[in-house]
Design a protein around this motif. Structure first.
Motif, short mmCIF file in Angstrom:
data_model
loop_
_atom_site.label_atom_id
_atom_site.label_comp_id
_atom_site.label_asym_id
_atom_site.label_seq_id
_atom_site.Cartn_x
_atom_site.Cartn_y
_atom_site.Cartn_z
N ASP A 116 0.88 -1.18 0.00
CA ASP A 116 0.00 0.00 0.00
C ASP A 116 0.91 1.22 0.00
O ASP A 116 1.22 1.79 1.03
CB ASP A 116 -0.91 -0.02 1.22
CG ASP A 116 -1.84 1.19 1.28
OD1 ASP A 116 -1.96 1.90 0.25
OD2 ASP A 116 -2.45 1.42 2.34
N THR A 117 1.36 1.61 -1.19
CA THR A 117 2.38 2.66 -1.34
C THR A 117 1.98 3.96 -0.66
O THR A 117 2.79 4.59 0.03
CB THR A 117 2.66 2.92 -2.83
OG1 THR A 117 3.10 1.70 -3.43
CG2 THR A 117 3.72 3.99 -3.01
N ASP A 118 0.73 4.38 -0.85
CA ASP A 118 0.31 5.67 -0.29
C ASP A 118 -0.26 5.57 1.11
O ASP A 118 -0.64 6.58 1.71
CB ASP A 118 -0.69 6.37 -1.22
CG ASP A 118 -1.88 5.49 -1.57
OD1 ASP A 118 -2.15 4.53 -0.82
OD2 ASP A 118 -2.54 5.76 -2.59
N GLY A 119 -0.37 4.35 1.64
CA GLY A 119 -0.81 4.18 3.02
C GLY A 119 -2.25 4.56 3.29
O GLY A 119 -2.60 4.93 4.41
N GLY A 145 -4.83 2.48 3.02
CA GLY A 145 -5.62 1.32 3.37
C GLY A 145 -6.15 0.55 2.19
O GLY A 145 -6.86 -0.43 2.35
N VAL A 146 -5.83 0.99 0.99
CA VAL A 146 -6.25 0.28 -0.23
C VAL A 146 -5.00 -0.25 -0.90
O VAL A 146 -4.11 0.52 -1.28
CB VAL A 146 -7.01 1.22 -1.20
CG1 VAL A 146 -7.46 0.45 -2.44
CG2 VAL A 146 -8.21 1.84 -0.51
N TYR A 147 -4.90 -1.57 -1.01
CA TYR A 147 -3.71 -2.17 -1.59
C TYR A 147 -3.52 -1.71 -3.03
O TYR A 147 -4.49 -1.47 -3.76
CB TYR A 147 -3.80 -3.68 -1.54
CG TYR A 147 -3.72 -4.25 -0.13
CD1 TYR A 147 -2.66 -3.89 0.71
CD2 TYR A 147 -4.69 -5.12 0.35
CE1 TYR A 147 -2.59 -4.40 2.00
CE2 TYR A 147 -4.62 -5.63 1.64
CZ TYR A 147 -3.58 -5.27 2.47
OH TYR A 147 -3.49 -5.76 3.72
N ASP A 148 -2.27 -1.61 -3.43
CA ASP A 148 -1.93 -1.09 -4.75
C ASP A 148 -2.67 -1.82 -5.87
O ASP A 148 -3.03 -1.20 -6.88
CB ASP A 148 -0.42 -1.19 -5.00
CG ASP A 148 0.35 -0.17 -4.18
OD1 ASP A 148 -0.29 0.58 -3.42
OD2 ASP A 148 1.58 -0.14 -4.28
N LYS A 149 -2.88 -3.13 -5.71
CA LYS A 149 -3.54 -3.89 -6.77
C LYS A 149 -4.93 -3.34 -7.06
O LYS A 149 -5.40 -3.35 -8.20
CB LYS A 149 -3.64 -5.35 -6.37
CG LYS A 149 -4.38 -6.22 -7.39
CD LYS A 149 -4.49 -7.66 -6.94
CE LYS A 149 -5.27 -8.48 -7.98
NZ LYS A 149 -5.44 -9.87 -7.56
N ASP A 151 -5.84 -0.18 -5.99
CA ASP A 151 -5.79 1.27 -5.84
C ASP A 151 -5.61 1.91 -7.22
O ASP A 151 -4.58 1.76 -7.87
CB ASP A 151 -4.62 1.65 -4.93
CG ASP A 151 -4.75 3.07 -4.38
OD1 ASP A 151 -5.32 3.91 -5.09
OD2 ASP A 151 -4.28 3.31 -3.26
N ALA A 152 -6.66 2.63 -7.65
CA ALA A 152 -6.59 3.31 -8.94
C ALA A 152 -5.64 4.50 -8.89
O ALA A 152 -5.22 4.99 -9.94
CB ALA A 152 -7.99 3.77 -9.37
N PHE A 154 -13.63 5.16 -3.45
CA PHE A 154 -13.19 5.63 -4.76
C PHE A 154 -11.98 4.84 -5.24
O PHE A 154 -11.16 5.34 -6.01
CB PHE A 154 -12.86 7.12 -4.72
CG PHE A 154 -14.04 8.00 -4.45
CD1 PHE A 154 -15.23 7.82 -5.13
CD2 PHE A 154 -13.97 9.00 -3.48
CE1 PHE A 154 -16.32 8.63 -4.88
CE2 PHE A 154 -15.07 9.81 -3.22
CZ PHE A 154 -16.25 9.62 -3.92
N ASN A 155 -11.89 3.58 -4.79
CA ASN A 155 -10.78 2.70 -5.20
C ASN A 155 -9.42 3.34 -4.93
O ASN A 155 -8.49 3.21 -5.73
CB ASN A 155 -10.90 2.33 -6.67
CG ASN A 155 -12.14 1.50 -6.96
OD1 ASN A 155 -12.55 0.68 -6.15
ND2 ASN A 155 -12.74 1.73 -8.11
N GLY A 156 -9.32 4.03 -3.80
CA GLY A 156 -8.05 4.61 -3.41
C GLY A 156 -7.74 5.96 -3.99
O GLY A 156 -6.65 6.50 -3.80
N CYS A 157 -8.67 6.54 -4.73
CA CYS A 157 -8.44 7.87 -5.31
C CYS A 157 -8.98 8.95 -4.36
O CYS A 157 -9.94 8.72 -3.62
CB CYS A 157 -9.11 7.99 -6.68
SG CYS A 157 -8.24 7.05 -7.97
N PRO A 158 -8.39 10.15 -4.40
CA PRO A 158 -8.79 11.19 -3.45
C PRO A 158 -10.03 11.97 -3.87
O PRO A 158 -10.42 11.98 -5.04
CB PRO A 158 -7.56 12.12 -3.45
CG PRO A 158 -6.99 11.98 -4.83
CD PRO A 158 -7.22 10.53 -5.21
N ASP A 159 -10.64 12.59 -2.88
CA ASP A 159 -11.73 13.54 -3.07
C ASP A 159 -11.38 14.73 -2.19
O ASP A 159 -11.85 14.85 -1.06
CB ASP A 159 -13.07 12.91 -2.68
CG ASP A 159 -14.23 13.90 -2.73
OD1 ASP A 159 -14.07 14.95 -3.38
OD2 ASP A 159 -15.28 13.63 -2.12
#
Length: 450
Positions: free
Chosen positions: A192-195, A197-201, A203-204, A214-219
């Motif tokens: 989880d590169t950005d930490g 809680g969404v694993y990179d696999k 994480d969009a 949002f599948n690891g994307c920010p809002d």
């Protein structure tokens, strides 16, 4: 033996009734701790062997953690498993007929059967094949391992494992037997590169902290629209507006609204136009009265009241007519017709600029009209018939036009009101093949120029 059976049934029921998450390759490492049971099958026929395998009375186990495993996910559903087991064999055929220790060290390759049907889920059945070394009493040998098992995951990291397999040797040192195991497994090592809680696999946006929904994307502005879809990512807005605000609630996003604080229409780019004249209220100096945009939304004035707007009126303070650009009429149509009539009678003698007899009375009539309309200016145009050369006729026509001008100026007309031009034998008004026609072509025309 009863304890093992009770634990196995309880863990299996718990696993089936738990709300668990899917297993995934983001957690490549798994360690397991559990118990194992060894069954030495000494029957020769298949029916007896199967019956023996399903009866746990001759299973050998010890009441403590007796099996430890470490697994590393490889790819495409394959996993490498290394396991060590300890046991005490007290039953071969009947309980108490033996008493020796059992050691096993195995390396197996597992294949996740869910890979054949889709994404690995909470229930992961698998088959395995591998090899190992088994030591019993003072004997030991390498053995082939074949079997199956499953994992059931309680959450992203904790699960239950059950595995059973046959161990077959290549010599007679250790008899063929079955080993069962059950225990807890823990998976870890996900990236989880950005930490967030969404694993990179999954994480969009693996390098930017984001949200799980949002599948690891920010809002960034927290308006429920992820930044990649948000046309205004730094300002909270509406989902319907692609994340942009609409302060006046007119259905037009503020970024596209020329009047973000006033309700308007899409056709007016979000601005109101109360009088509907095409000039937005913010630019309309007469917002309650329709007027052209060129006049700031106000009606054009008509100072002299002649129905010709000042912007189009060449004489805005004096009533006039449209044909004169809003200025008073410089000459009447009747006077123009009179000028044409007098001009038709101004004829010249052959190949000269001398008037024919009786022409002066027509010139005087023309003079009276010119004096009556002092604002009018006139163009005097001279013509000839085809007698003589073209160049000579051009010179002659100019002399005839000047003869008329000279007469008018001599009788009081300002020369600045008169222009002169000769056109030679161009534009005949009658046929040059007859004497009467040629007489008519030796003429001068006088036309109003303003």
């Amino acid at each position: 033996m009863k304890t093992l059976k009770t634990v196995a049934i309880a863990l299996f029921v718990f696993a089936l009734t738990s709300n668990v998450n899917a297993q995934d390759a983001n957690n490549p490492w798994v360690v397991g701790f559990g118990i194992n049971a060894v069954d030495f099958n000494t029957n020769s026929d298949f029916k007896s062997q199967f019956k023996d395998l399903t009866e746990i009375k001759d299973w050998n186990t010890i009441p403590s953690v007796s099996r430890i495993s470490v697994e590393k996910y490889l790819e495409k559903g394959f996993t490498l498993q290394v396991a060590g087991a300890l046991n005490k064999i007290e039953t071969l055929m009947v309980e108490g007929d033996s008493d020796f220790l059992y050691y096993a060290l195995d390396a197996n390759v597992k294949y996740d059967l869910n890979t054949l049907v889709g994404e690995t889920a909470w229930f992961d059945p698998y088959v395995f094949i591998g090899g190992g070394y088994v030591a019993v009493d003072d004997q030991g040998e390498g053995m082939l391992n074949v079997g199956l098992g499953f994992n059931t995951w309680f959450n992203d990291n904790l699960g239950l494992n059950f595995q059973t397999g046959v161990k077959k040797g290549f010599s007679q040192n250790v008899a063929t037997h079955v080993q069962h195991s059950i225990g807890l497994v823990i998976k870890f090592g996900g990236t989880d590169t950005d930490g967030d809680g969404v694993y990179d696999k999954f994480d969009a946006c693996p390098e930017v902290v984001g949200l799980e929904q949002f599948n690891g994307c920010p809002d960034a502005d927290g308006d429920g629209v992820k930044d990649s879809d948000d046309a205004c990512p730094e300002v909270a807005g509406l989902v319907a507006m692609n994340g942009c605000p609409d302060a006046d609630g007119d259905g037009i996003a503020d970024k596209d609204d020329m009047c973000p604080d006033e309700k308007g229409t899409k056709g007016n780019k979000g601005c109101p136009d109360t009088d509907g004249d095409g000039t937005f209220d913010k630019d309309d100096k007469c917002s309650d009265v329709a007027g052209p945009t060129a006049n700031a939304g106000c009606p054009w004035p008509d100072t002299d009241g002649d129905s010709i707007l000042d912007k189009d009126d060449k004489c805005p303070t004096v009533a006039g007519i449209a044909s004169e650009g809003g200025c008073p009429e410089v000459i009447t149509n009747e006077a123009k017709m009179g000028m044409d009539t007098f001009a038709e009678a101004i004829l010249f003698t052959l190949e000269s600029a001398n008037f024919q007899r009786g022409v002066r009375k027509d010139l005087d009539g023309m003079l009276a009209i010119i004096n009556e309309f002092p604002q009018a200016n006139f163009a005097i145009r001279g013509y000839t018939d085809v007698s003589g050369s073209v160049s000579g006729n051009l010179k002659l026509s100019n002399s005839r036009a000047n003869a008329v001008k000279d007469y008018l100026v001599k009788n009081g007309i300002d020369a600045a009101r008169l222009t002169v031009a000769g056109f030679g034998q161009e534009s005949p008004t009658a046929s040059n093949k007859t004497r009467a026609g040629r007489i008519q072509n030796r003429r001068v025309e006088v036309k109003v120029t303003n």
